[in-house]
Design a protein around this motif. Structure first.
Motif, PDB file in Angstrom:
ATOM      1  N   THR A   7       0.851  -1.188   0.000  1.00 10.35           N
ATOM      2  CA  THR A   7       0.000   0.000   0.000  1.00 10.35           C
ATOM      3  C   THR A   7       0.883   1.233   0.000  1.00 10.35           C
ATOM      4  O   THR A   7       1.964   1.234   0.603  1.00 10.35           O
ATOM      5  CB  THR A   7      -0.923   0.042   1.242  1.00 10.35           C
ATOM      6  OG1 THR A   7      -0.114  -0.086   2.417  1.00 10.35           O
ATOM      7  CG2 THR A   7      -1.949  -1.059   1.190  1.00 10.35           C
ATOM      8  N   PRO A   8       0.468   2.316  -0.692  1.00  4.54           N
ATOM      9  CA  PRO A   8      -0.721   2.391  -1.559  1.00  4.54           C
ATOM     10  C   PRO A   8      -0.435   1.780  -2.926  1.00  4.54           C
ATOM     11  O   PRO A   8       0.697   1.407  -3.211  1.00  4.54           O
ATOM     12  CB  PRO A   8      -0.942   3.901  -1.665  1.00  4.54           C
ATOM     13  CG  PRO A   8       0.446   4.476  -1.630  1.00  4.54           C
ATOM     14  CD  PRO A   8       1.221   3.590  -0.667  1.00  4.54           C
ATOM     15  N   LYS A   9      -1.427   1.716  -3.783  1.00  8.10           N
ATOM     16  CA  LYS A   9      -1.234   1.260  -5.166  1.00  8.10           C
ATOM     17  C   LYS A   9      -0.716   2.396  -6.050  1.00  8.10           C
ATOM     18  O   LYS A   9       0.054   2.167  -6.982  1.00  8.10           O
ATOM     19  CB  LYS A   9      -2.533   0.719  -5.733  1.00  8.10           C
ATOM     20  CG  LYS A   9      -2.951  -0.612  -5.180  1.00  8.10           C
ATOM     21  CD  LYS A   9      -4.135  -1.189  -5.942  1.00  8.10           C
ATOM     22  CE  LYS A   9      -4.392  -2.638  -5.624  1.00  8.10           C
ATOM     23  NZ  LYS A   9      -4.456  -2.950  -4.192  1.00  8.10           N
ATOM     24  N   PHE A  10      -1.159   3.587  -5.790  1.00  2.23           N
ATOM     25  CA  PHE A  10      -0.754   4.767  -6.559  1.00  2.23           C
ATOM     26  C   PHE A  10      -0.486   5.911  -5.590  1.00  2.23           C
ATOM     27  O   PHE A  10      -1.129   6.000  -4.541  1.00  2.23           O
ATOM     28  CB  PHE A  10      -1.858   5.221  -7.534  1.00  2.23           C
ATOM     29  CG  PHE A  10      -2.290   4.180  -8.508  1.00  2.23           C
ATOM     30  CD1 PHE A  10      -3.366   3.355  -8.233  1.00  2.23           C
ATOM     31  CD2 PHE A  10      -1.635   4.028  -9.709  1.00  2.23           C
ATOM     32  CE1 PHE A  10      -3.768   2.391  -9.126  1.00  2.23           C
ATOM     33  CE2 PHE A  10      -2.039   3.070 -10.615  1.00  2.23           C
ATOM     34  CZ  PHE A  10      -3.110   2.249 -10.328  1.00  2.23           C
ATOM     35  N   GLN A  11       0.441   6.789  -5.965  1.00 10.29           N
ATOM     36  CA  GLN A  11       0.704   7.970  -5.151  1.00 10.29           C
ATOM     37  C   GLN A  11       1.335   9.041  -6.017  1.00 10.29           C
ATOM     38  O   GLN A  11       2.201   8.750  -6.840  1.00 10.29           O
ATOM     39  CB  GLN A  11       1.634   7.617  -3.989  1.00 10.29           C
ATOM     40  CG  GLN A  11       1.900   8.750  -3.023  1.00 10.29           C
ATOM     41  CD  GLN A  11       0.690   9.071  -2.165  1.00 10.29           C
ATOM     42  OE1 GLN A  11       0.063   8.192  -1.586  1.00 10.29           O
ATOM     43  NE2 GLN A  11       0.351  10.346  -2.090  1.00 10.29           N
ATOM     44  N   VAL A  12       0.888  10.271  -5.809  1.00  8.66           N
ATOM     45  CA  VAL A  12       1.519  11.431  -6.448  1.00  8.66           C
ATOM     46  C   VAL A  12       2.047  12.323  -5.333  1.00  8.66           C
ATOM     47  O   VAL A  12       1.316  12.675  -4.413  1.00  8.66           O
ATOM     48  CB  VAL A  12       0.524  12.219  -7.329  1.00  8.66           C
ATOM     49  CG1 VAL A  12       1.230  13.423  -7.948  1.00  8.66           C
ATOM     50  CG2 VAL A  12      -0.039  11.322  -8.427  1.00  8.66           C
ATOM     51  N   LEU A  13       3.320  12.677  -5.418  1.00  6.98           N
ATOM     52  CA  LEU A  13       3.962  13.533  -4.425  1.00  6.98           C
ATOM     53  C   LEU A  13       4.527  14.770  -5.102  1.00  6.98           C
ATOM     54  O   LEU A  13       4.893  14.725  -6.287  1.00  6.98           O
ATOM     55  CB  LEU A  13       5.128  12.809  -3.747  1.00  6.98           C
ATOM     56  CG  LEU A  13       4.858  11.669  -2.790  1.00  6.98           C
ATOM     57  CD1 LEU A  13       6.184  11.095  -2.286  1.00  6.98           C
ATOM     58  CD2 LEU A  13       4.011  12.128  -1.617  1.00  6.98           C
ATOM     59  N   LYS A  14       4.646  15.819  -4.322  1.00  3.13           N
ATOM     60  CA  LYS A  14       5.390  16.983  -4.805  1.00  3.13           C
ATOM     61  C   LYS A  14       6.845  16.850  -4.337  1.00  3.13           C
ATOM     62  O   LYS A  14       7.124  16.224  -3.305  1.00  3.13           O
ATOM     63  CB  LYS A  14       4.788  18.263  -4.240  1.00  3.13           C
ATOM     64  CG  LYS A  14       3.445  18.643  -4.839  1.00  3.13           C
ATOM     65  CD  LYS A  14       2.990  19.983  -4.290  1.00  3.13           C
ATOM     66  CE  LYS A  14       1.853  20.611  -5.029  1.00  3.13           C
ATOM     67  NZ  LYS A  14       0.776  19.765  -5.439  1.00  3.13           N
ATOM     68  N   THR A  15       7.756  17.432  -5.082  1.00  6.38           N
ATOM     69  CA  THR A  15       9.176  17.418  -4.706  1.00  6.38           C
ATOM     70  C   THR A  15       9.343  17.903  -3.274  1.00  6.38           C
ATOM     71  O   THR A  15       8.789  18.948  -2.901  1.00  6.38           O
ATOM     72  CB  THR A  15       9.987  18.302  -5.670  1.00  6.38           C
ATOM     73  OG1 THR A  15       9.881  17.770  -6.995  1.00  6.38           O
ATOM     74  CG2 THR A  15      11.451  18.343  -5.271  1.00  6.38           C
ATOM     75  N   GLY A  16      10.098  17.132  -2.502  1.00 10.46           N
ATOM     76  CA  GLY A  16      10.369  17.506  -1.114  1.00 10.46           C
ATOM     77  C   GLY A  16       9.438  16.856  -0.102  1.00 10.46           C
ATOM     78  O   GLY A  16       9.752  16.824   1.098  1.00 10.46           O
ATOM     79  N   GLN A  17       8.304  16.322  -0.543  1.00  9.87           N
ATOM     80  CA  GLN A  17       7.401  15.655   0.386  1.00  9.87           C
ATOM     81  C   GLN A  17       7.970  14.300   0.773  1.00  9.87           C
ATOM     82  O   GLN A  17       8.823  13.730   0.087  1.00  9.87           O
ATOM     83  CB  GLN A  17       6.010  15.478  -0.243  1.00  9.87           C
ATOM     84  CG  GLN A  17       5.229  16.763  -0.351  1.00  9.87           C
ATOM     85  CD  GLN A  17       3.819  16.534  -0.870  1.00  9.87           C
ATOM     86  OE1 GLN A  17       3.577  15.762  -1.796  1.00  9.87           O
ATOM     87  NE2 GLN A  17       2.868  17.239  -0.273  1.00  9.87           N
ATOM     88  N   SER A  18       7.470  13.774   1.891  1.00 11.01           N
ATOM     89  CA  SER A  18       7.918  12.459   2.342  1.00 11.01           C
ATOM     90  C   SER A  18       6.746  11.491   2.312  1.00 11.01           C
ATOM     91  O   SER A  18       5.579  11.912   2.324  1.00 11.01           O
ATOM     92  CB  SER A  18       8.482  12.545   3.756  1.00 11.01           C
ATOM     93  OG  SER A  18       7.488  12.965   4.656  1.00 11.01           O
ATOM     94  N   MET A  19       7.071  10.204   2.246  1.00 14.34           N
ATOM     95  CA  MET A  19       6.032   9.182   2.331  1.00 14.34           C
ATOM     96  C   MET A  19       6.669   7.835   2.663  1.00 14.34           C
ATOM     97  O   MET A  19       7.884   7.645   2.474  1.00 14.34           O
ATOM     98  CB  MET A  19       5.227   9.074   1.043  1.00 14.34           C
ATOM     99  CG  MET A  19       5.883   8.292  -0.069  1.00 14.34           C
ATOM    100  SD  MET A  19       4.700   7.758  -1.324  1.00 14.34           S
ATOM    101  CE  MET A  19       3.677   6.611  -0.419  1.00 14.34           C
ATOM    102  N   THR A  20       5.826   6.932   3.137  1.00 17.25           N
ATOM    103  CA  THR A  20       6.256   5.574   3.464  1.00 17.25           C
ATOM    104  C   THR A  20       5.431   4.587   2.663  1.00 17.25           C
ATOM    105  O   THR A  20       4.196   4.666   2.662  1.00 17.25           O
ATOM    106  CB  THR A  20       6.108   5.289   4.968  1.00 17.25           C
ATOM    107  OG1 THR A  20       6.918   6.200   5.704  1.00 17.25           O
ATOM    108  CG2 THR A  20       6.529   3.865   5.278  1.00 17.25           C
ATOM    109  N   LEU A  21       6.111   3.684   1.965  1.00 16.39           N
ATOM    110  CA  LEU A  21       5.460   2.587   1.271  1.00 16.39           C
ATOM    111  C   LEU A  21       5.445   1.378   2.203  1.00 16.39           C
ATOM    112  O   LEU A  21       6.476   1.034   2.784  1.00 16.39           O
ATOM    113  CB  LEU A  21       6.206   2.237  -0.011  1.00 16.39           C
ATOM    114  CG  LEU A  21       6.010   3.141  -1.231  1.00 16.39           C
ATOM    115  CD1 LEU A  21       6.562   4.529  -0.981  1.00 16.39           C
ATOM    116  CD2 LEU A  21       6.674   2.520  -2.454  1.00 16.39           C
ATOM    117  N   GLN A  22       4.271   0.768   2.310  1.00 21.51           N
ATOM    118  CA  GLN A  22       4.125  -0.355   3.230  1.00 21.51           C
ATOM    119  C   GLN A  22       4.108  -1.678   2.469  1.00 21.51           C
ATOM    120  O   GLN A  22       3.590  -1.762   1.357  1.00 21.51           O
ATOM    121  CB  GLN A  22       2.808  -0.212   4.010  1.00 21.51           C
ATOM    122  CG  GLN A  22       2.624   1.114   4.731  1.00 21.51           C
ATOM    123  CD  GLN A  22       3.484   1.216   5.976  1.00 21.51           C
ATOM    124  OE1 GLN A  22       4.177   0.280   6.356  1.00 21.51           O
ATOM    125  NE2 GLN A  22       3.452   2.399   6.610  1.00 21.51           N
TER     126      GLN A  22
END
Lengths: 111, 114
Positions: A7-22
């Motif tokens: 998760t997730p299946k799809f993601q759009v981020l802006k430059t500089g943002q953070s996220m975690t793929l599970q």
């Protein structure tokens, strides 16, 4: 038996943002892996975990961190996303053998 | 130079044709030689593996390894439209921590035309 889930299946981020793929697996596998797949590049290993409590770098680790939370779960974190990290990310697991079982992938776009 | 080289194609052939997919490698430490198949927007799945030089057959598929030349091949006989996918060769070596680390080729996109 769900196998390997992501998760997730799809993601759009802006430059500089953070996220975690599970990523989670229900096959009681020891080893887990994170790959990225880009056109014409095949699958490239980012990080892997041979067993619970251990992690190690693969071919393209820069810009990523991982956590092996327990035997089932292995997460991939992007601290400050860059457009070069636009890719499809696959998690895989194996029971210390040649055969790796892959999840369905996460399509990430960084703008 | 990449450790594993694979012609990315794309390759388009008529139904019933014999397909030959190939990879070369440079690392003599590789132990297992595999072919994964990946359908569009899915994760790869293991199709065949071998660990010794020679041929291994599974139905319409034959995997061939030549360790002296560092060359592996996958042959598909009587190809079907359902064989249309990306085929990735992969080779494994054991890490210091005991995990099997796979190195993949670039993948060859194959289309079988009815």
């Amino acid at each position: 038996n769900a196998g390997v889930t992501q998760t997730p299946k799809f993601q759009v981020l802006k430059t500089g943002q953070s996220m975690t793929l599970q990523c989670a697996q229900d096959m009681n596998h020891n080893s887990m892996y994170w790959y990225r797949q880009d056109p014409g590049m095949g699958l490239r290993l980012i990080y892997y975990s041979a067993s619970e409590g251990t992690t190690d770098k693969g071919e393209v680790p820069n810009g990523y961190n991982v956590s092996r939370l327990n035997k089932r779960e292995f997460s991939l974190r992007l601290e400050s996303a860059a457009p070069s990290q636009t890719s499809v990310y696959f998690c895989a697991s194996s029971h210390s053998s040649y055969e790796q079982y892959f999840g369905p992938g996460t399509r990430l776009t960084v703008t | 130079q990449k450790e594993v080289e694979q012609d990315p194609g794309p390759l388009s052939v008529p139904e019933g044709a014999i397909v030959s997919l190939n990879c070369t490698y440079s690392n003599s430490a590789f132990q297992y030689f595999m072919w994964y198949r990946q359908y569009s927007r899915k994760g790869p799945e293991l199709l065949m593996y071998t660990y010794s030089s020679g041929n291994k057959e599974d139905g319409r598929f034959t995997a061939q390894v030549d360790k002296s030349s560092k060359y592996i091949s996958l042959f598909i006989r009587d190809s079907q439209p359902s064989d249309s996918a990306t085929y990735l060769c992969a080779m494994s070596a054991v890490t210091g921590q005991g995990a099997q680390k796979l190195v993949f080729g670039q993948g060859t996109r194959l289309t079988i035309n009815p």
